[in-house]
Write a protein that holds these residues in place. Structure first.
Motif, PDB file in Angstrom:
ATOM      1  N   VAL A 150       0.853  -1.193   0.000  1.00 45.91           N
ATOM      2  CA  VAL A 150       0.000   0.000   0.000  1.00 45.91           C
ATOM      3  C   VAL A 150       0.886   1.238   0.000  1.00 45.91           C
ATOM      4  CG1 VAL A 150      -1.797   1.277   1.234  1.00 45.91           C
ATOM      5  CG2 VAL A 150      -1.814  -1.220   1.249  1.00 45.91           C
ATOM      6  N   ALA A 151       0.563   2.191  -0.889  1.00 43.80           N
ATOM      7  CA  ALA A 151       1.288   3.463  -0.937  1.00 43.80           C
ATOM      8  C   ALA A 151       0.745   4.411   0.118  1.00 43.80           C
ATOM      9  CB  ALA A 151       1.169   4.097  -2.327  1.00 43.80           C
ATOM     10  N   GLY A 195      -3.770   2.463  -2.086  1.00 49.43           N
ATOM     11  CA  GLY A 195      -3.352   3.556  -1.221  1.00 49.43           C
ATOM     12  C   GLY A 195      -3.308   4.902  -1.909  1.00 49.43           C
ATOM     13  N   LEU A 196      -3.189   4.963  -3.234  1.00 50.26           N
ATOM     14  CA  LEU A 196      -3.187   6.230  -3.952  1.00 50.26           C
ATOM     15  C   LEU A 196      -4.579   6.858  -3.911  1.00 50.26           C
ATOM     16  CD1 LEU A 196      -1.046   5.510  -7.147  1.00 50.26           C
ATOM     17  CD2 LEU A 196      -0.337   6.626  -5.034  1.00 50.26           C
ATOM     18  N   LYS A 197      -4.614   8.191  -3.929  1.00 52.85           N
ATOM     19  CA  LYS A 197      -5.885   8.896  -3.895  1.00 52.85           C
ATOM     20  C   LYS A 197      -6.744   8.563  -5.111  1.00 52.85           C
ATOM     21  CE  LYS A 197      -5.170  11.541  -0.204  1.00 52.85           C
ATOM     22  NZ  LYS A 197      -6.033  11.554   0.990  1.00 52.85           N
ATOM     23  N   ASP A 199      -0.152  15.595  -7.513  1.00 54.80           N
ATOM     24  CA  ASP A 199      -0.098  14.135  -7.584  1.00 54.80           C
ATOM     25  C   ASP A 199      -1.436  13.514  -7.982  1.00 54.80           C
ATOM     26  OD1 ASP A 199       2.573  14.150  -6.742  1.00 54.80           O
ATOM     27  OD2 ASP A 199       1.969  14.306  -4.657  1.00 54.80           O
ATOM     28  N   TYR A 200      -2.508  14.243  -7.899  1.00 56.11           N
ATOM     29  CA  TYR A 200      -3.811  13.719  -8.309  1.00 56.11           C
ATOM     30  C   TYR A 200      -4.757  14.882  -8.533  1.00 56.11           C
ATOM     31  CZ  TYR A 200      -5.476  14.656  -3.550  1.00 56.11           C
ATOM     32  OH  TYR A 200      -5.834  15.261  -2.389  1.00 56.11           O
ATOM     33  N   ASP A 201      -5.846  14.602  -9.281  1.00 59.94           N
ATOM     34  CA  ASP A 201      -6.857  15.625  -9.562  1.00 59.94           C
ATOM     35  C   ASP A 201      -8.223  15.132  -9.089  1.00 59.94           C
ATOM     36  OD1 ASP A 201      -8.201  17.783 -10.434  1.00 59.94           O
ATOM     37  OD2 ASP A 201      -8.031  17.376 -12.577  1.00 59.94           O
TER      38      ASP A 201
END
Length: 609
Positions: A461-462, A545-547, A472-474
């Motif tokens: 898991v990140a 684990g990433l958004k 890093d994300y939208d």
């Protein structure tokens, strides 16, 4: 050609899904306008010119047909496959847009009502920026325009003026009295100018200079007095007895508040500093030749600064000393009289009501604390040794000391095999200026219904909590099947005796693609080094684990399901349907669990494989 590709990319990234009808329509209109083919929407199909028609008529017909085909390509390329098949046979692009509006546009009546409610109920908060408020109001008006609630320019201006706060009351009054007509941009510029004037705090007040006789001049002067609160720009409440005045009848009355009162004239305004407010501060007088004359009373104090306008609620006590009041004359013609004194008000005027009764502060008593010794309860006394055999390890080091070390290693290797087979990352040198996110192992013993350990599960898991939004994300939102949809499909399958199969996607989140550049440290126990330097993982696919992991997996699944011939339901994004002759199959997605419902075992088997 490059322009065409860039414009087509806008529509490809914002395809119609049903709920985004308004945004999709706006993007289509922008692209059609940029490509100069929007005129076809507002022009009917020209009649086919005869053999004797002019060349210009033939050219116009050819141009219309060419641009109409271009519009159809843009529209059909921006909607999903099912709608494409329904509309590909239509000859005119405007008919396609009208049909799509009937399918998705009518459901926005509720949105239009909510937008009207938000527009009417929006009020500017005192002290906020007028520019931000105007942009907000213009956004509401543009949204209503798209939804079909068209308002004329005067009504829009009136709604914006109605939403302003109290500090712009004089501006609104001036606009209504002078019947000013302006565009929304001009109104925004005028309001910004008015806001700058309010912030400057350099407003002037006109004071009258009287011809005082040689008799001894009284020391000082009384304050401005008013018996209504309307007109005060700022006010300070006073406690009872803090400030009192003796009026012409020799009665002593209490002052309830003090503040700045604004008198508005036809050509300007007058600010009365430190104006006193009270219900009983009234003295009668009459207006004569532009002067306000106080009725003669016995034992009345002298007063200066009498206003030259007939304002019934503004009363004065005292004798009239043949004073000349020329504020209005100065406003109309600044050079008309040399006896006008124009004084600049200081930014921080000295208040005359600074003496405040000091209330003694009572000391706070000290709390008495217990002197007993605090001890933790012995909850585990006489319970013997605690069994920690089935406790799951918390990190990699604990797995190496666990009795099931071999099984945990097999679970971790299985997880890494899935990562390698899906090509989740590539090892690169650490980039300068970028701090990679961390990761950790999660371990879990999965037990059977009888309580025995069935499998050992390890998941990498990140540390998504260290990601930064916009970098890093939208977007992170992802659809989930509604419970009522699952209930309805189960009822249908029961009624028609359909087959119901269930399956789980192993390492589902590893199948999603990501667009952002995300770097992660290598997992503990599986580090790879090159010439003594520690390398990092550059993620090519999503990982737990990433958004954006959930959204990436959902998008990848949607594309794959449609490639296999499944059609997504418009009202339920996680339910898919496939029909082949008399065979029908329903697919329900709930995170990484899939339910297959159908009447043909062969189709179900091919779908599962």
């Amino acid at each position: 050609m490059a322009s065409f590709n860039s414009l087509a990319k806008i529509l490809d990234e914002n395809k119609l899904t049903g709920s985004n009808y308004l945004d999709w329509k706006m993007n289509v209109m922008l692209v059609l306008t940029a490509t100069k083919v929007y005129w076809v929407f507002t022009t009917e199909d020209p009649e086919l010119p005869g053999p004797d028609a002019a060349q210009a008529d033939h050219d116009r017909k050819s141009k219309w047909l060419e641009d109409n085909e271009m519009e159809k390509c843009y529209i059909l390329g921006s909607i999903f496959n099912v709608l494409q098949q329904q509309h590909i046979g239509m000859a005119v692009a405007s008919d396609i847009m009208l049909n799509i509006k009937e399918m998705f546009g009518e459901q926005h009546c509720t949105i239009r009502l909510l937008a009207i409610r938000d527009l009417i109920s929006t009020k500017m908060v005192e002290g906020t920026s007028i520019r931000d408020h105007m942009i907000k109001m213009m956004g509401y008006l543009n949204e209503l325009d798209i939804l079909g609630a068209i308002m004329d320019a005067e009504t829009q201006i009136d709604i914006v003026l109605f939403s302003l706060c109290g500090s712009f009351k004089e501006f609104v009054m001036t606009c209504h009295m002078n019947k000013m007509t302006m565009s929304m941009t001009e109104l925004m510029n005028q309001l910004q100018i008015a806001e700058d004037l309010q912030k400057s705090n350099k407003k002037s007040a006109f004071l009258a200079e009287g011809n005082v006789p040689s008799a001894p001049k009284p020391k000082g002067a009384t304050s401005h007095i008013c018996n209504i609160l309307q007109g005060f720009r700022k006010i300070k409440r006073l406690t009872k007895g803090e400030l009192t005045l003796q009026v012409g009848t020799e009665a002593t009355v209490a002052v309830q508040a003090v503040g700045d009162y604004v008198l508005t004239f036809s050509g300007g305004y007058l600010i009365l500093k430190d104006c006193l407010y009270g219900n009983s501060l009234i003295v009668e007088g009459t207006m004569s030749h532009g002067l306000y004359l106080i009725n003669a009373l016995e034992n009345v104090s002298n007063v200066e600064n009498i206003p030259s306008v007939d304002i019934p609620n503004l009363k004065r006590e005292g004798r009239h000393w043949n004073a000349s009041f020329l504020e209005e004359e100065f406003i109309q013609d600044a050079s008309g009289n040399d006896r006008i004194a124009l004084e600049e008000q200081p930014e921080n005027p000295i208040e005359r009501y600074q003496e405040v009764e000091q209330v003694p502060i009572k000391p706070i008593p000290t709390l008495r604390r217990s002197s007993r010794e605090v001890r933790q309860p012995d909850r585990l006394v006489y319970l013997g040794k605690v069994n920690t055999e089935d406790t799951d390890p918390l990190n990699y080091k604990e797995t190496m000391l666990d009795i099931d070390e071999g099984r945990w290693m097999d679970a971790m290797k299985s997880e890494m095999d899935s990562i390698y087979s899906n090509k989740v990352w590539t090892l690169v040198d650490p980039p300068e200026g970028i701090k990679p996110i961390g990761c950790k192992w999660i371990f879990k013993r999965k037990k059977a219904p009888d309580g025995k350990v069935e499998t050992h599960k390890a998941r990498l898991v990140a540390n998504g909590y260290s990601q930064k939004a916009g970098i890093d994300y939208d977007e992170t939102f992802s659809q989930v099947a509604m419970l009522k949809s699952i209930t309805i499909l189960l009822a249908i399958s029961t009624h028609h005796d359909y087959e119901i199969w269930q399956m789980e996607v192993k390492t589902a989140f590893l199948n999603g693609n990501i667009q952002e550049d995300i770097y992660m440290i290598q997992p503990e126990g599986f580090e790879a080094t090159t010439e003594g330097s520690q390398r990092v993982c550059k993620l090519k696919r999503s990982i737990y684990g990433l958004k954006q992991a959930f959204r990436s997996w959902n998008i990848r699944f949607d594309l794959t399901a449609k490639e296999f011939g499944f059609c997504q339901k418009v009202d339920e994004a996680c339910v898919y349907k496939k029909v082949s002759g008399s065979a029908v199959t329903f697919l329900i997605l709930c995170v990484d669990n899939i339910a297959l419902i159908g009447n043909d075992v062969g189709m179900l088997s091919s779908t599962k494989l």
